[in-house]
Design an enzyme around this catalytic site. Structure first.
Site, mmCIF file in Angstrom:
data_model
loop_
_atom_site.group_PDB
_atom_site.id
_atom_site.type_symbol
_atom_site.label_atom_id
_atom_site.label_comp_id
_atom_site.label_asym_id
_atom_site.label_seq_id
_atom_site.Cartn_x
_atom_site.Cartn_y
_atom_site.Cartn_z
ATOM 1 C CG ASP A 11 -20.759 -34.530 33.986
ATOM 2 O OD1 ASP A 11 -20.742 -33.841 32.957
ATOM 3 O OD2 ASP A 11 -21.767 -34.636 34.704
ATOM 4 C CG ASP A 12 -19.188 -31.129 31.612
ATOM 5 O OD1 ASP A 12 -19.908 -31.808 30.859
ATOM 6 O OD2 ASP A 12 -19.598 -30.121 32.200
ATOM 7 C CB CYS A 44 -24.568 -34.479 30.797
ATOM 8 S SG CYS A 44 -25.703 -33.195 31.322
ATOM 9 N NE ARG A 81 -24.606 -37.839 32.441
ATOM 10 C CZ ARG A 81 -23.585 -38.124 33.234
ATOM 11 N NH1 ARG A 81 -23.620 -39.211 33.982
ATOM 12 N NH2 ARG A 81 -22.532 -37.340 33.279
ATOM 13 C CE LYS A 125 -25.121 -35.190 35.203
ATOM 14 N NZ LYS A 125 -24.343 -34.086 34.601
ATOM 15 C CG HIS A 127 -28.991 -34.800 34.502
ATOM 16 N ND1 HIS A 127 -28.159 -34.023 33.719
ATOM 17 C CD2 HIS A 127 -30.092 -34.046 34.732
ATOM 18 C CE1 HIS A 127 -28.705 -32.856 33.500
ATOM 19 N NE2 HIS A 127 -29.892 -32.837 34.111
ATOM 20 C CG HIS A 159 -20.921 -30.874 35.624
ATOM 21 N ND1 HIS A 159 -21.264 -29.699 36.268
ATOM 22 C CD2 HIS A 159 -21.758 -30.970 34.556
ATOM 23 C CE1 HIS A 159 -22.256 -29.121 35.615
ATOM 24 N NE2 HIS A 159 -22.575 -29.872 34.569
ATOM 25 C CG ASP A 193 -20.981 -36.202 30.152
ATOM 26 O OD1 ASP A 193 -19.908 -35.586 29.951
ATOM 27 O OD2 ASP A 193 -21.852 -35.784 30.936
ATOM 28 C CG ASN A 194 -20.655 -33.419 27.502
ATOM 29 O OD1 ASN A 194 -21.757 -33.631 28.001
ATOM 30 N ND2 ASN A 194 -19.718 -32.735 28.152
ATOM 31 C CE LYS A 247 -22.301 -29.549 29.275
ATOM 32 N NZ LYS A 247 -22.202 -29.376 30.745
#
Length: 766
Positions: free
Chosen positions: A44-45, A82, A86, A140, A142, A235, A341-342, A402
């Site tokens: 994540d991130d 995110c 996903r 996660k 989300h 994240h 994810d980004n 992002k």
């Protein structure tokens, strides 16, 4: 007789007795012998340059090992946010098309922004489960509407409702790594330990992933498994165990300019970027490190240390899973897909933050306060995020971050390993690919066809295309020649090596946005804008964007921010309710479903019974160390504490509380924007009042609310974590004003009369 109401498709025969009947068993779905297992690892991130094998100085031996046994894709892209990525990875379709325009926190009222994945787009878990795989998700999620993440559901968008047989993790955008809000299958659970006992979420998630695979291997070893492992890292908040924080102490004192240049050189040496790829100038808002004041440098370096420690720690935990699979003989025939994810996040602002709730409410933090807390960074008492300069380093060598459609937001590290599948080790692939291609490729590799209809619902075709040919052939053409990008009105379109991209200023006309043009296959860092040289190419690409936007449900464009979207009224929204009653014993209320008391008159009433003056504890607590409020009894007095971004305002009852059954109320009357007068009542009698000079305007943060206890990160330092009410609690009731207007009356419940204002003076306490 051969028909059956229970099973109309029964192929046996049914007579009067079993003597004149023929049995029949339908074989359960099964994968072919030798079918590989599949593991998706979604970080994540994490920026393009944050792994050792992509140029970082951060230690990532596990990820480097997977890259050495497989492939690194250097031209791999995602959406810039995110939840959309996903949704794309899980379904193989574009995120707007499946209903995930942006975060699952919001329903825009348009088909592209429902905050949930349409059942017309089966997930990879649903497709693989139907094909005989065991499926499990950890970490996660989300991609469920967050107002649905309460114990009353609905559950159709939770992991177990979308094809996974087991789940352990968290449903929100983020959570505290020392005090997470956890879900096991379809019910909420408490963290199994405290940070004082050595707890960290990443270790817990890895334990669960190993446990799920262990159980599956023990009971159905003939079946392949699909594991979706979505770590919270990296994240914000950036948090890691003390030994990892200590490992990186002092490593970033040279500053972001030096580290960025070093990563750029290593990337060229590793063949990750072309030798002539320039390092672009600083993004807007990033100043040269030499121009940063010394005290800020010390703070900013410490924030990056926490981030690096978190990435390193996550790699070590992933290593435990890889070692376990190797030990049980299932690693070589496992397709490992690892990606972010980004791009890295700009949400730390130019100055970084120790309090993400401040960023979410657009409240600047005090530098001296942050410096005073510098030794808390990375631990359970801080929720830090690094400043823009370090996010730029993470995205080396690309521009922006992002949320943006420039390469810094959408180009991420991607690793695929499958030793038993003859995927060559240690090679680099430069073909343009996108997150929608991942599931298309995996289905192709395991021999599963996407269904045209699933459980009576016609399915939209996959938008992704398999890049199977490119796994073994570095000269194979990319499986796609075009892809659109859109987020918050930022737009982009890739087509056969060209990319047009527009950065959109929120609230301005889209017609006034300036489009840039790059030959991205020759200029991956978007350093040479060719818009003036090739106006016809730019015009054609802009037209192509609108064609793709219409084809994939991108329209209408929407640049509204989180705070505005959260206030859009809609049927069934939590914002439609004015009275909430929670009975004692309910689990944590997710942050998206809590009563919306922000900047609004409201009352909180609790019915309690105590038999001893020593009994006390938390009645209701919302938030965490970064912000929120708590109503509790301490030293036989009622207290309401409002945590305004670490600044605590406390109102205590003027006298001690009576024993026996009693009704306790805190009432806030809004007197101005983000300001109000709070009053306490004991059985209807005024017990104290105080001015609350600062209230959060938009958002209490992603943390949820506990009734009768505080089990997560404590809102107040006046009580310990895992603090429960020791008396008897019957209920807690919230009554809200109908709007945020000053003077708006507070709603009455059927069995609770409106409380008249008491004519008492007030003073600021603490």
């Amino acid at each position: 007789m051969t028909s059956s109401l229970a099973d109309p498709s029964y192929e046996g025969t049914i007579g009067r007795t079993y003597h004149d009947s023929t049995e029949h068993w339908s074989a359960p779905p099964s994968a072919a012998p030798g079918t590989p297992n599949v593991v998706y690892v979604l970080l994540d991130d994490v920026g393009f340059a944050d792994f050792g094998c992509f140029g970082a100085e951060i230690d990532t031996p596990t990820i480097d090992r997977l890259a050495a046994s497989g492939l690194r894709y250097t031209n791999f892209h995602t959406s810039p946010l995110c939840s959309p990525t996903r949704a794309s990875v899980l379904t193989g379709r574009n995120h707007h098309s499946v209903g995930m325009r942006m975060l699952s926190n919001f329903d825009s009222g348009f088909p592209s922004g429902r905050g949930r994945i349409t059942h017309a787009a089966a997930t990879v878990a649903e497709m693989l489960a139907d094909a005989g795989f065991n499926t499990m998700a950890v970490g996660k999620w989300h991609v469920a509407p967050l107002e649905h993440t309460t114990p009353s559901g609905p559950y159709d968008q939770w992991p177990l409702g979308r094809g996974f047989e087991r789940y352990y993790g968290f449903l929100e955008a983020e959570t505290d790594n020392f005090y997470p809000e956890l879900v096991h299958d379809n019910h909420q659970v408490d963290p199994p330990a405290t940070p004082e006992e050595g707890y960290h979420l990443t270790e817990d998630l890895t334990d669960r992933a190993i446990g799920f695979v262990r159980d599956q291997t023990s009971f159905t070893p003939e079946k392949p498994f699909f594991l979706y492992l979505a770590y919270a890292a990296a994240h914000a908040p950036h948090q890691a165990p003390p030994e990892y924080l200590a490992k990186y102490r002092g490593r970033y004192d040279a500053g972001w300019d030096v580290v960025r240049a070093d990563r750029h050189r290593r990337q060229i040496g590793l063949g990750i970027i072309p030798p002539d790829a320039p390092l672009p100038p600083h993004n807007p808002g990033v100043v040269p490190w030499d121009d940063v004041p010394p005290e800020q440098r010390r703070l900013f370096a410490r924030m990056q240390e926490a981030y690096a420690a978190m990435v390193d720690h996550t790699d070590a935990q992933l290593g435990r899973l890889v070692d376990f699979l190797e030990r049980i003989g299932r690693l070589d025939n496992t397709i490992f897909v690892l990606m972010s994810d980004n791009g890295a996040s700009p949400e730390g602002t130019p100055l970084g933050t120790l309090n993400p709730t401040a960023f979410q409410n657009r409240v600047p933090e005090n530098l001296q306060d942050s410096l005073d807390r510098i030794d808390e960074i990375g631990g359970p008492r801080a929720q830090s995020n690094y400043p823009l300069g370090w996010a730029q380093v993470s995205n080396t060598p690309f521009r922006r971050y992002k949320q943006h459609t420039h390469e810094g937001g959408v180009r991420v590290p991607f690793v695929l390993s499958w030793p038993a599948g003859d995927v060559p080790g240690g090679q680099v692939r430069t073909q343009f690919q996108h997150s929608i291609d991942v599931t298309a490729t995996v289905l192709d590799l395991v021999g599963v066809q996407p269904p045209a209809v699933r459980r009576g619902v016609p399915q939209m075709p996959l938008h992704g295309r398999s890049f199977r040919d490119g796994l073994r052939d570095p000269a194979a053409p990319p499986s796609r020649d075009r892809q659109y990008f859109e987020m918050f009105g930022h737009r982009g379109i890739y087509h056969q090596g060209w990319k047009a991209v527009a950065f959109h200023e929120r609230g301005t006309s889209w017609d006034e946005d300036r489009w840039e043009l790059y030959r991205i296959d020759e200029d991956p860092t978007e350093s040479r804008d060719l818009a003036a040289e090739y106006p016809e190419v730019l015009r054609r690409l802009i037209e192509e964007f609108w064609i793709e936007a219409a084809r994939y449900d991108v329209l209408p464009l929407d640049d509204r921010g989180f705070a505005v979207r959260a206030r859009v009224p809609r049927p069934g929204s939590v914002r439609d309710r004015l009275v909430f009653t929670y009975l004692a014993g309910v689990p944590t209320v997710s942050g998206a479903a809590v009563p919306p008391t922000m900047n609004r008159s409201h009352a909180i009433t609790a019915r309690v019974r105590r038999t001893d003056a020593a009994q006390g504890g938390v009645i209701v607590a919302l938030g965490n160390v970064s912000g929120g409020y708590v109503l509790h009894i301490k030293d036989n007095r009622l207290a309401y504490e409002y945590n305004y971004l670490g600044e605590h305002h406390v109102l205590r009852s003027e006298g001690e509380l009576p024993l026996g059954p009693v009704e306790l109320t805190f009432e806030l009357t809004k007197t101005a924007d983000c300001q109000g007068v709070g009053r306490l009542y004991v059985d209807g009698e005024a017990a104290g009042a105080a001015l609350f000079p600062r209230l959060l305007p938009f958002f209490h943060g992603f943390a949820g609310m506990d009734i009768g206890r505080s089990i997560h990160s404590p809102v107040s330092p006046s009580y310990p974590a895992r603090h429960e009410f020791s008396g008897e609690l019957e209920y807690v009731r919230f009554r809200l004003a109908a709007s945020e207007e000053v003077g708006e009356p507070i709603a009455a419940a059927d069995d609770v009369a409106p409380r008249p204002s008491a004519g008492v003076g007030f003073e600021v306490v603490d």
